[in-house]
Design a protein around this motif. Sequence first.
Motif, PDB file in Angstrom:
ATOM      1  N   PRO A  51      20.626  91.685  25.100  1.00  0.00           N
ATOM      2  CA  PRO A  51      21.662  91.241  24.311  1.00  0.00           C
ATOM      3  C   PRO A  51      20.990  90.865  22.788  1.00  0.00           C
ATOM      4  O   PRO A  51      19.864  90.397  22.789  1.00  0.00           O
ATOM      5  N   VAL A  52      21.604  90.968  21.885  1.00  0.00           N
ATOM      6  CA  VAL A  52      21.211  90.488  20.664  1.00  0.00           C
ATOM      7  C   VAL A  52      22.466  90.016  19.804  1.00  0.00           C
ATOM      8  O   VAL A  52      23.564  90.073  20.233  1.00  0.00           O
ATOM      9  N   VAL A  53      22.100  89.037  18.853  1.00  0.00           N
ATOM     10  CA  VAL A  53      23.321  88.277  18.169  1.00  0.00           C
ATOM     11  C   VAL A  53      22.989  88.799  16.857  1.00  0.00           C
ATOM     12  O   VAL A  53      21.998  89.134  16.108  1.00  0.00           O
ATOM     13  N   LYS A  54      23.941  89.405  16.158  1.00  0.00           N
ATOM     14  CA  LYS A  54      23.738  90.115  14.888  1.00  0.00           C
ATOM     15  C   LYS A  54      24.115  88.928  13.643  1.00  0.00           C
ATOM     16  O   LYS A  54      25.117  88.376  13.664  1.00  0.00           O
ATOM     17  N   ALA A  55      23.216  88.768  12.922  1.00  0.00           N
ATOM     18  CA  ALA A  55      23.322  87.825  11.939  1.00  0.00           C
ATOM     19  C   ALA A  55      22.072  87.919  10.553  1.00  0.00           C
ATOM     20  O   ALA A  55      21.435  88.767  10.833  1.00  0.00           O
TER      21      ALA A  55
ATOM     22  N   LEU B 229      27.960  82.747   6.621  1.00  0.00           N
ATOM     23  CA  LEU B 229      27.399  84.043   7.244  1.00  0.00           C
ATOM     24  C   LEU B 229      28.060  84.183   8.411  1.00  0.00           C
ATOM     25  O   LEU B 229      28.346  83.612   9.307  1.00  0.00           O
ATOM     26  N   PRO B 230      28.677  85.673   8.613  1.00  0.00           N
ATOM     27  CA  PRO B 230      29.124  85.842   9.941  1.00  0.00           C
ATOM     28  C   PRO B 230      28.052  86.214  11.038  1.00  0.00           C
ATOM     29  O   PRO B 230      27.125  86.707  10.654  1.00  0.00           O
ATOM     30  N   VAL B 231      28.517  85.965  12.320  1.00  0.00           N
ATOM     31  CA  VAL B 231      27.485  85.906  13.454  1.00  0.00           C
ATOM     32  C   VAL B 231      28.563  86.639  14.460  1.00  0.00           C
ATOM     33  O   VAL B 231      29.338  86.043  14.999  1.00  0.00           O
ATOM     34  N   ALA B 232      27.784  87.600  15.169  1.00  0.00           N
ATOM     35  CA  ALA B 232      28.616  88.390  16.305  1.00  0.00           C
ATOM     36  C   ALA B 232      27.620  88.334  17.254  1.00  0.00           C
ATOM     37  O   ALA B 232      26.437  88.720  17.241  1.00  0.00           O
TER      38      ALA B 232
END
Length: 229
Positions: free
Chosen positions: A122-126, A150-153
């Motif tokens: 799994p990754v977090v996009k940032a 900053l958006p974090v998904a």
Amino acid sequence: MNIGIIGAGHIGGALTRRFSALGHKVFVANSRGPETLRDLAAETGATPVSIAEAARSGDLVIVTIPEKNIPNLPDDLFKGVPDTVVVVDTGNYYPQQRDGRIDPIENGMTESRWVSRQLGRPVVKAFNNIYVEHLLKSGQPPGTPGRIALPVAGDDKPAKATVLKLIDELGFDGVDAGGLDESWRQQPGTPVYGTDFDAEGVREALARASKERTPAWRADTSAKSAKRA
Ligand SMILES: NC(=O)c1ccc[n+]([C@@H]2O[C@H](COP(=O)([O-])OP(=O)(O)OC[C@H]3O[C@@H](n4cnc5c(N)ncnc54)[C@H](OP(=O)(O)O)[C@@H]3O)[C@@H](O)[C@H]2O)c1
């Protein structure tokens, strides 16, 4: 925290500088080997390592290399790395300028879902939507009017919380942008991409994003192909 960083270019270098200055212990790797990172290490106090060591050194590991090179990372990069280790993806897909065609992304998979599948984690996009210079220099204390957000998904709430906290330490507001399958809202070409909105502006920009990948951000620029999307 112990932070592994795979990629020591614009973003990897900026994050190495910023996290080291904040007192985190950074382990940084590139494709050419630790001996090529002596200057960055001398400047920041970070430890230059191999990519395998970077993946194993952190409580959090940031992957920040060009999208086209993601498949070149070893299949077993994260083998044996505990699930509690957060993996962050800063990547953007630039089919025309840099990455060439990546079919699953062209067919609608989010860039970070594709990265996550390549890495088997799994990754977090940032950090994907901010210019490197701003990441390096534009952080401000919490509560500063107009503080860049900053958006974090990502799908894992605790992992996302860890990243949101680090973003605050770096001098930015973090905005929870939903799960990884919503991360198209912060990809290249969207209203939030390459902007310096505050938290409210980021939320508005994410809400008005369109899922359609515009021709400028597709591998095939013909009108027919863009329409098919
Ligand atoms: N530049 C920006 O303002 C910005 C902003 C947000 C997000 N991004 C995204 O973040 C990612 C990184 O961008 P960047 O601008 O930092 O790239 P960059 O300056 O081109 O640096 C790329 C780094 O990745 C390393 N690398 C390449 N392939 C590798 C591999 N197989 N294994 C290990 N390391 C490898 C390179 O090492 P070597 O030099 O040794 O090959 C280099 O240190 C991209 O997806 C980009 O779109 C960029």
